[in-house]
Design an enzyme around this catalytic site. Structure first.
Site, PDB file in Angstrom:
ATOM      1  N   MET A   1     -67.606  74.621 130.685  1.00  0.00           N
ATOM      2  CA  MET A   1     -66.984  74.247 129.517  1.00  0.00           C
ATOM      3  C   MET A   1     -67.194  72.556 129.534  1.00  0.00           C
ATOM      4  O   MET A   1     -67.417  71.908 130.542  1.00  0.00           O
ATOM      5  CB  MET A   1     -65.482  74.312 129.875  1.00  0.00           C
ATOM      6  CG  MET A   1     -64.901  75.658 130.067  1.00  0.00           C
ATOM      7  SD  MET A   1     -65.370  76.954 128.722  1.00  0.00           S
ATOM      8  CE  MET A   1     -64.845  78.201 129.444  1.00  0.00           C
ATOM      9  N   ARG A   9     -72.103  71.743 127.282  1.00  0.00           N
ATOM     10  CA  ARG A   9     -71.787  71.890 128.851  1.00  0.00           C
ATOM     11  C   ARG A   9     -72.990  72.114 129.338  1.00  0.00           C
ATOM     12  O   ARG A   9     -73.761  73.135 129.116  1.00  0.00           O
ATOM     13  CB  ARG A   9     -70.813  72.696 128.804  1.00  0.00           C
ATOM     14  CG  ARG A   9     -70.438  72.950 130.472  1.00  0.00           C
ATOM     15  CD  ARG A   9     -69.354  74.187 130.443  1.00  0.00           C
ATOM     16  NE  ARG A   9     -69.806  75.274 129.621  1.00  0.00           N
ATOM     17  CZ  ARG A   9     -70.564  76.231 130.432  1.00  0.00           C
ATOM     18  NH1 ARG A   9     -70.960  75.859 131.412  1.00  0.00           N
ATOM     19  NH2 ARG A   9     -70.876  77.359 129.730  1.00  0.00           N
ATOM     20  N   LEU A 397     -64.901  77.648 138.147  1.00  0.00           N
ATOM     21  CA  LEU A 397     -65.833  76.764 138.875  1.00  0.00           C
ATOM     22  C   LEU A 397     -67.205  77.277 138.574  1.00  0.00           C
ATOM     23  O   LEU A 397     -67.621  78.078 138.913  1.00  0.00           O
ATOM     24  CB  LEU A 397     -65.540  76.929 140.284  1.00  0.00           C
ATOM     25  CG  LEU A 397     -64.055  76.614 140.561  1.00  0.00           C
ATOM     26  CD1 LEU A 397     -63.670  76.945 141.949  1.00  0.00           C
ATOM     27  CD2 LEU A 397     -64.048  74.933 140.694  1.00  0.00           C
ATOM     28  N   GLU A 398     -67.980  76.224 138.047  1.00  0.00           N
ATOM     29  CA  GLU A 398     -69.275  76.430 137.686  1.00  0.00           C
ATOM     30  C   GLU A 398     -70.517  76.140 138.493  1.00  0.00           C
ATOM     31  O   GLU A 398     -71.603  76.117 138.467  1.00  0.00           O
ATOM     32  CB  GLU A 398     -69.526  75.721 136.332  1.00  0.00           C
ATOM     33  CG  GLU A 398     -68.568  76.406 135.111  1.00  0.00           C
ATOM     34  CD  GLU A 398     -68.912  75.801 133.872  1.00  0.00           C
ATOM     35  OE1 GLU A 398     -69.774  75.273 133.697  1.00  0.00           O
ATOM     36  OE2 GLU A 398     -67.601  75.837 133.005  1.00  0.00           O
ATOM     37  N   ASN A 399     -70.020  75.788 139.677  1.00  0.00           N
ATOM     38  CA  ASN A 399     -70.811  75.282 140.958  1.00  0.00           C
ATOM     39  C   ASN A 399     -70.937  76.360 142.058  1.00  0.00           C
ATOM     40  O   ASN A 399     -71.174  75.856 143.108  1.00  0.00           O
ATOM     41  CB  ASN A 399     -70.720  73.730 141.156  1.00  0.00           C
ATOM     42  CG  ASN A 399     -71.034  72.937 140.058  1.00  0.00           C
ATOM     43  OD1 ASN A 399     -72.027  72.903 139.626  1.00  0.00           O
ATOM     44  ND2 ASN A 399     -69.965  72.140 139.618  1.00  0.00           N
TER      45      ASN A 399
END
Length: 572
Positions: A1, A9, A397-399
């Site tokens: 996001m 993003r 959580l995108e990492n």
């Protein structure tokens, strides 16, 4: 996001550089486990386990070294670290015979890892995996040409990603005469088998890795039910409220070990799983922006009634490891006060809506990597629930995340909040390609308390569907074939939602018109309005859809929620 005005993003992963042609090659050659080598085959790789340092190996830009931990077998493994424009490629020339078929494999861990071969004289092949917190085997096959006597095998990572580890590399096939490592012996019997979690129809198992093993067979009540390459498996298709006995064996080209000691796993009572208290059978989720990035600025009270779950984006990392905090951006939201915000949450709840606090997003740096940080996460989220009245938490959580400790954190939160807790997730497409991925494993680990997974079908490029074919982003096939992976992988239909951007301004790519979203919903729930891909069965209990964001939706006159929201709520 995304938080930045007018900027999509970022993914943090250069998946768009991975062409559809490469993806297709991987789906055909790299994702199916290769057949075991014959008794006459040998491993033609020299220093396959890096026990002699980097002897026989060459790594670009000084990117490679050997380490004593983590290792898959023996006492050493390769660690290679990408940097700048270098992808940390390590190569070895391997002697082979012409007109012969070979199986190339390696065990990898850490960041994105690729395995491949060039100079075959026929078709060069490769395979890959996204970041993994545990050892995972990559395997593919190749055939040499009529005059090929040497090939080059390689591993590499990906630009800007974490270091990867590799160990126990092999090229099994006819002896090329190059003096490769000795053929394997039958692996030892696995130990440490445990039944870690269960649903009404599945039991999850895990065990300790076995040196020299290239795969594992799982047995239920003495009958083999699945074969995997990692050290965990979820056995599905079980009956509710039933006890089963499980064992596991280790395999490689030399054969299969004896069965491990048995463990008992008991399924829960029948039901679809999931928590969250009262929610409609089909629900719409929308992210509400606690910041101004060019989309319409909203109070929570401005969010249309078509949204059943509102995810407040985002909580921020606190100074204590694993803990989060939340600060309302009153100035950026036109003077919206905390008291007004709390009152609006109560009003939404009185209207039957759920409001959750979202963790992560583009800038999310929350790390839950041990028991202490898991406890801090649970305590801090529960404190926010008490302070603001949130119904639960959204994991965005995108990492990357650690499945073991995120599971621990969510179960600790559930113990505090009770059965009404809402848990939603918004993984990227790459995070749900396999049940062995950390995000997918976390979802399965908490299936009994999980509300819905709204996978982000945007900013991803082409991906593999459940049928092993490559589908282009932005099509009905893309939405349905990727949802199928989750549905076949163990999530209940009520725990699967389709996440799409509300407008072209909301994401860099992947926007589709509401009619495409509605067609995908029809295809999955009723088998109608499908593209070329049609699921083998329908899922009438599919939860619904999600969008980023209610603010971008408002900027487009609520075109997304007016269409998709009405369609979701009209599903049977």
């Amino acid at each position: 996001m995304n938080r930045a005005p007018g900027i999509p993003r970022p993914r943090g992963r250069r998946l768009t550089l991975w062409s559809a042609a490469t993806a297709l090659a991987l789906s055909v050659a790299g994702l199916a486990a290769a057949s075991p080598a014959s008794a006459a085959d040998v491993n033609n790789v020299t220093n396959a386990g890096f026990e002699s340092g980097l002897t026989n190996w060459t790594c670009t830009a000084g990117s490679g070294t050997t380490v004593s931990s983590p290792v898959h077998g023996g006492t050493a493994a390769l660690k290679a670290t990408p940097s700048g424009q270098d992808d940390a490629q390590c190569t070895e020339a391997v002697a082979v015979q012409p007109n012969s078929t070979y199986t190339l494999s390696a065990w990898v861990q850490g960041g994105y890892a690729y395995l491949g071969v060039t100079g075959t004289g026929t078709t060069d092949v490769s395979t890959w995996t996204p970041d993994s917190s545990s050892w995972k085997q990559l395997s593919t096959t190749f055939t040499t040409g009529s005059s090929t006597t040497s090939v080059t095998i390689y591993t590499h990572g990906w630009y800007g990603q974490a270091a990867y580890y590799a160990d126990d590399v092999s090229v099994y096939g006819p002896d090329g005469g190059g003096g490769g490592d000795p053929a394997p012996t039958v692996p030892a019997t696995p130990t440490g088998l445990t039944a870690s979690s269960a649903t009404s129809s599945s039991v999850s198992l895990s065990w300790s890795p076995v040196s020299g093993a290239t795969g594992y067979n799982v047995y239920r009540d003495g009958t083999k039910v699945t074969a995997v390459t990692g050290t965990s498996a979820t056995v599905t298709g079980l009956s509710a409220s039933t006890s089963y006995s499980f064992q596991v064996t280790a395999t490689n080209a030399a054969g299969e070990s004896a069965k491990s000691g048995s463990v008992t796993g008991t399924t829960t009572s029948s039901g679809t799983g999931g928590g969250g208290g009262s929610l409609p059978k089909h629900a719409v989720t929308g992210y509400w922006q606690n910041f101004n990035n060019g989309a319409t600025v909203q109070k929570l009270s401005d969010v249309p009634s078509s949204y059943d779950i509102i995810a407040v984006a985002f909580a921020d990392a606190a100074s204590t490891p694993g803990a989060v905090t939340f600060n309302l951006d009153s100035s950026g939201l036109g003077g919206y006060t905390v008291d007004q915000f709390k009152a609006d949450i109560k009003a939404k709840q009185a209207a039957g809506k759920k409001v959750v606090i979202s963790i992560g997003g583009q800038n999310g740096t929350v790390s839950i990597s041990d028991s202490a940080s898991a406890t801090n996460f649970a305590n801090s989220v529960y404190s926010l629930m008490q302070t603001y009245g949130f119904d639960g938490v959204d994991i965005d959580l995108e990492n990357g995340l650690n499945a073991t400790y995120m599971t621990q954190a969510l179960r600790a939160l559930s113990a505090k909040a009770g059965s009404s807790l809402v848990i939603t997730m918004a993984p990227q497409t790459i995070d749900m390609q396999s049940t062995s991925n950390s995000y997918f494993q976390t979802a399965l680990n908490v299936k009994d308390i999980l509300t819905v997974v709204n996978m982000q079908y945007y900013n991803s490029g082409s991906m593999l569907g459940c049928d092993g074919k490559v589908y282009s982003q932005g099509s009905v096939d893309f939405l349905t074939a990727l949802a199928c992976i989750q549905l076949q992988g163990g999530l209940a239909p009520s725990q699967v939602g389709l996440g799409l951007p509300a407008s072209t301004s909301a994401a860099g790519s992947g926007y589709v018109s509401p009619s495409v979203v509605n067609n995908a919903l029809d295809c999955l729930t009723a088998g109608t309005n499908c593209g070329s891909f049609k699921p083998s069965k329908t899922y009438p209990d599919l939860r619904g859809a999600m969008t980023w964001s209610t603010n971008w939706d408002a900027a487009s006159g609520n075109a997304w929620s007016n269409s998709v929201g009405a369609h979701v709520h009209a599903l049977p």
